[in-house]
Write a protein that holds these residues in place. Structure first.
Motif, PDB file in Angstrom:
ATOM      1  N   THR A  21       0.844  -1.207   0.000  1.00  0.00           N
ATOM      2  CA  THR A  21       0.000   0.000   0.000  1.00  0.00           C
ATOM      3  C   THR A  21       0.876   1.254   0.000  1.00  0.00           C
ATOM      4  O   THR A  21       0.417   2.332   0.357  1.00  0.00           O
ATOM      5  CB  THR A  21      -0.933   0.027   1.231  1.00  0.00           C
ATOM      6  N   ASP A  22       2.129   1.108  -0.411  1.00  0.00           N
ATOM      7  CA  ASP A  22       3.056   2.244  -0.344  1.00  0.00           C
ATOM      8  C   ASP A  22       2.811   3.282  -1.436  1.00  0.00           C
ATOM      9  O   ASP A  22       3.312   4.403  -1.347  1.00  0.00           O
ATOM     10  CB  ASP A  22       4.504   1.744  -0.417  1.00  0.00           C
ATOM     11  N   TYR A  23       2.090   2.896  -2.478  1.00  0.00           N
ATOM     12  CA  TYR A  23       1.875   3.818  -3.605  1.00  0.00           C
ATOM     13  C   TYR A  23       0.391   3.802  -3.959  1.00  0.00           C
ATOM     14  O   TYR A  23      -0.163   2.749  -4.281  1.00  0.00           O
ATOM     15  CB  TYR A  23       2.717   3.363  -4.802  1.00  0.00           C
TER      16      TYR A  23
ATOM     17  N   PRO B 280      14.838   8.345  -4.818  1.00  0.00           N
ATOM     18  CA  PRO B 280      16.005   7.902  -4.040  1.00  0.00           C
ATOM     19  C   PRO B 280      17.226   7.614  -4.917  1.00  0.00           C
ATOM     20  O   PRO B 280      18.358   7.639  -4.439  1.00  0.00           O
ATOM     21  CB  PRO B 280      15.510   6.611  -3.361  1.00  0.00           C
ATOM     22  N   PHE B 281      17.000   7.348  -6.187  1.00  0.00           N
ATOM     23  CA  PHE B 281      18.098   6.968  -7.082  1.00  0.00           C
ATOM     24  C   PHE B 281      18.448   8.088  -8.064  1.00  0.00           C
ATOM     25  O   PHE B 281      19.038   7.842  -9.120  1.00  0.00           O
ATOM     26  CB  PHE B 281      17.711   5.686  -7.839  1.00  0.00           C
TER      27      PHE B 281
ATOM     28  N   SER C  19      -4.287  12.776   4.494  1.00  0.00           N
ATOM     29  CA  SER C  19      -3.866  13.096   3.121  1.00  0.00           C
ATOM     30  C   SER C  19      -3.167  11.903   2.482  1.00  0.00           C
ATOM     31  O   SER C  19      -2.573  11.080   3.174  1.00  0.00           O
ATOM     32  CB  SER C  19      -2.879  14.277   3.127  1.00  0.00           C
ATOM     33  N   ASP C  20      -3.230  11.857   1.171  1.00  0.00           N
ATOM     34  CA  ASP C  20      -2.541  10.813   0.417  1.00  0.00           C
ATOM     35  C   ASP C  20      -1.022  11.034   0.531  1.00  0.00           C
ATOM     36  O   ASP C  20      -0.494  12.066   0.113  1.00  0.00           O
ATOM     37  CB  ASP C  20      -2.986  10.894  -1.050  1.00  0.00           C
ATOM     38  N   LYS C  21      -0.356  10.064   1.112  1.00  0.00           N
ATOM     39  CA  LYS C  21       1.090  10.179   1.383  1.00  0.00           C
ATOM     40  C   LYS C  21       1.890  10.493   0.114  1.00  0.00           C
ATOM     41  O   LYS C  21       2.784  11.345   0.117  1.00  0.00           O
ATOM     42  CB  LYS C  21       1.562   8.850   1.983  1.00  0.00           C
ATOM     43  N   ASN C  22       1.559   9.827  -0.981  1.00  0.00           N
ATOM     44  CA  ASN C  22       2.331  10.009  -2.217  1.00  0.00           C
ATOM     45  C   ASN C  22       2.113  11.381  -2.836  1.00  0.00           C
ATOM     46  O   ASN C  22       3.027  11.965  -3.416  1.00  0.00           O
ATOM     47  CB  ASN C  22       1.979   8.917  -3.227  1.00  0.00           C
ATOM     48  N   GLU C  23       0.867  11.892  -2.690  1.00  0.00           N
ATOM     49  CA  GLU C  23       0.596  13.243  -3.207  1.00  0.00           C
ATOM     50  C   GLU C  23       1.357  14.278  -2.367  1.00  0.00           C
ATOM     51  O   GLU C  23       1.906  15.245  -2.909  1.00  0.00           O
ATOM     52  CB  GLU C  23      -0.906  13.561  -3.158  1.00  0.00           C
TER      53      GLU C  23
ATOM     54  N   MET D  24       2.751  10.236  12.178  1.00  0.00           N
ATOM     55  CA  MET D  24       3.888  11.059  11.757  1.00  0.00           C
ATOM     56  C   MET D  24       5.167  10.226  11.711  1.00  0.00           C
ATOM     57  O   MET D  24       6.012  10.411  10.833  1.00  0.00           O
ATOM     58  CB  MET D  24       4.036  12.260  12.706  1.00  0.00           C
ATOM     59  N   GLU D  25       5.310   9.298  12.649  1.00  0.00           N
ATOM     60  CA  GLU D  25       6.500   8.436  12.679  1.00  0.00           C
ATOM     61  C   GLU D  25       6.627   7.672  11.350  1.00  0.00           C
ATOM     62  O   GLU D  25       7.682   7.644  10.721  1.00  0.00           O
ATOM     63  CB  GLU D  25       6.398   7.471  13.867  1.00  0.00           C
ATOM     64  N   GLY D  26       5.520   7.044  10.923  1.00  0.00           N
ATOM     65  CA  GLY D  26       5.541   6.282   9.672  1.00  0.00           C
ATOM     66  C   GLY D  26       5.768   7.188   8.469  1.00  0.00           C
ATOM     67  O   GLY D  26       6.506   6.842   7.540  1.00  0.00           O
ATOM     68  N   TRP D  27       5.148   8.349   8.520  1.00  0.00           N
ATOM     69  CA  TRP D  27       5.282   9.307   7.406  1.00  0.00           C
ATOM     70  C   TRP D  27       6.740   9.756   7.267  1.00  0.00           C
ATOM     71  O   TRP D  27       7.285   9.853   6.169  1.00  0.00           O
ATOM     72  CB  TRP D  27       4.363  10.492   7.687  1.00  0.00           C
ATOM     73  N   LEU D  28       7.381  10.002   8.413  1.00  0.00           N
ATOM     74  CA  LEU D  28       8.787  10.443   8.382  1.00  0.00           C
ATOM     75  C   LEU D  28       9.707   9.333   7.880  1.00  0.00           C
ATOM     76  O   LEU D  28      10.733   9.609   7.239  1.00  0.00           O
ATOM     77  CB  LEU D  28       9.230  10.907   9.774  1.00  0.00           C
ATOM     78  N   ALA D  29       9.348   8.074   8.158  1.00  0.00           N
ATOM     79  CA  ALA D  29      10.159   6.954   7.638  1.00  0.00           C
ATOM     80  C   ALA D  29      10.121   6.971   6.110  1.00  0.00           C
ATOM     81  O   ALA D  29      11.143   6.764   5.440  1.00  0.00           O
ATOM     82  CB  ALA D  29       9.635   5.627   8.179  1.00  0.00           C
ATOM     83  N   PHE D  30       8.935   7.235   5.542  1.00  0.00           N
ATOM     84  CA  PHE D  30       8.822   7.284   4.076  1.00  0.00           C
ATOM     85  C   PHE D  30       9.561   8.505   3.521  1.00  0.00           C
ATOM     86  O   PHE D  30      10.236   8.430   2.498  1.00  0.00           O
ATOM     87  CB  PHE D  30       7.345   7.293   3.672  1.00  0.00           C
TER      88      PHE D  30
END
Ligand code: FEO
Length: 396
Positions: A25-27, A201-202, A293-297, A323-329
């Protein structure tokens, strides 16, 4: 159903209108997607990539409607990830000795995922080529980290088609297939979202690879990626965009992202936004409650920003788990050249802002000394610090 791309080259993939997420569900997928495979019918019959396993039988049935599978001279596996290799096992069950052209790393990823079945691998490197008849050949170009270490692109001479796999793709379903027939705003929005959330990242490798491809001086009439629209109208536009995006990219934008418990941290977020607009009316300001909010947006907006402010209240000596999970992404995406400021409310111990500062620093942001840390709800003295924080964020 196959669709003609150019001369004897056809699309034979799967348009996936139902797909809602990718990479677990990352994207998020908002406009469908596609897994693009291509069939070349020259002197040799060549299949480039396949589709995700759930669609493998439909894919193989479609192939059989077009050709006798035994007529496939070889398969090119540009990338071993399951969305492109998912039909390979079932296909090779039917035509077991068919050569599979791929990189050395793709042998590892394909055997790692599907087991060692003695598939007839032909390992290729950048510059290797194979004749496919009618005076045409395929040239292979390793593309490590675009998007896995095993990835390569395949260039077809004479028709001047670059089968680029993930690079230059979009998670965007386009039945009309070509970029000039797609909605141009949506196409670029999806291409950027894809770049930010999958390839950013690349970026150093992207920049080097674009240089290398440009120096090869290959005429490119069509870029045929493995997801989304095929670029036939001014295909160099997406290469130029990648060259730009792979720099430490920023526009005149500030994005404020926060999580909140009782709206105190939300109030600071909106006061920061108002102050940015007051100090710099030409700066684009965006505010997101990351829990809604949509993390990817949001990450796409962060990519466009020159500075961000990130807020969370303190909860149990920490920050909110959203926020912890969001900051990891955020850290995973390796943004470069951007400023950041932390803010948040607290009632007792108050570690939240310090934790945000540390996480943002670890994520590669240039964290300014200014911060807003409010006991209980924001008071006048706390809000009075916002102009300094904003002018520091806006300063060149
Ligand atoms: Fe579309 Fe990296 O797979």
């Amino acid at each position: 159903m196959k669709k003609n791309v150019k001369n004897n080259v056809s699309w034979i993939g799967y348009i996936d209108w139902e797909l809602q997420t990718f990479h677990g569900t990352d994207y998020s997928i908002k406009n469908g997607s596609s897994q693009n495979a291509y069939l070349i019918q020259e002197g040799k019959t060549v299949l480039i990539d396949t589709v995700w396993a759930p669609h493998r039988f439909e894919f193989i049935d479609n192939l059989k409607k077009e050709i006798d599978l035994k007529k496939i001279d070889f398969i090119v596996a540009n990338h071993g990830e399951v969305d492109h290799s998912g039909a390979l096992s079932s296909l090779l069950d039917e035509i077991p000795n068919t050569p599979v052209y791929c990189t050395a790393n793709a042998v590892k990823s394909l055997e790692g995922q599907y087991g060692k079945h003695g598939w007839n691998f032909h390992v290729v490197k950048t510059g290797d080529s194979v004749n496919i008849g009618n005076g045409k050949k395929l040239i292979f170009i390793e593309m490590p980290m675009l998007h896995w270490p095993d990835t390569m692109a395949t260039y077809m001479t004479e028709d001047n088609i670059l089968f680029s796999n993930d690079a230059f793709g979009q998670h965007y379903a386009v039945e009309e297939m070509f970029n000039d027939l797609a909605n141009p705003c949506l196409l670029m929005k999806e291409a950027l979202k894809y770049y930010v959330n999958i390839l950013n990242p690349f970026s150093p490798m992207v920049a080097r690879k674009i240089d290398e491809i440009k120096k090869m001086n290959l005429p490119i009439d069509i870029i045929a990626p493995s997801h989304g629209a095929i670029w036939r109208d001014n295909p160099m536009q997406i290469i130029d965009k990648y060259a730009l995006w792979s720099t430490p990219y920023k526009e005149n934008q500030v994005t404020i992202a926060y999580a909140t418990m009782w709206e105190g941290t939300a109030q600071i977020a909106h006061e920061i936004a108002k102050e940015v607009a007051r100090q710099s009316p030409s700066t684009v300001v965006k505010v997101f409650n990351i829990s809604k909010s949509d993390k990817n947006e949001v990450m796409t907006e962060i990519f466009k920003s020159k500075a961000i402010a990130v807020g969370s209240p303190t909860v149990v000596n920490d920050i909110l788990s959203d926020m912890e999970g969001w900051l990891a992404f955020l850290k995973e995406l390796r943004f470069k050249g951007k400023k950041a400021a932390p803010f948040g409310c607290y009632g007792w111990s108050g570690e939240g802002v310090k934790i945000l500062r540390d996480r943002l620093t670890q994520a590669g942001f240039n964290v300014i000394p200014e911060e807003i840390k409010s006991l209980w709800n924001p008071k006048e003295e706390d809000l009075g610090k916002i102009p300094n924080l904003v002018s520091s964020l806006l300063a060149d």
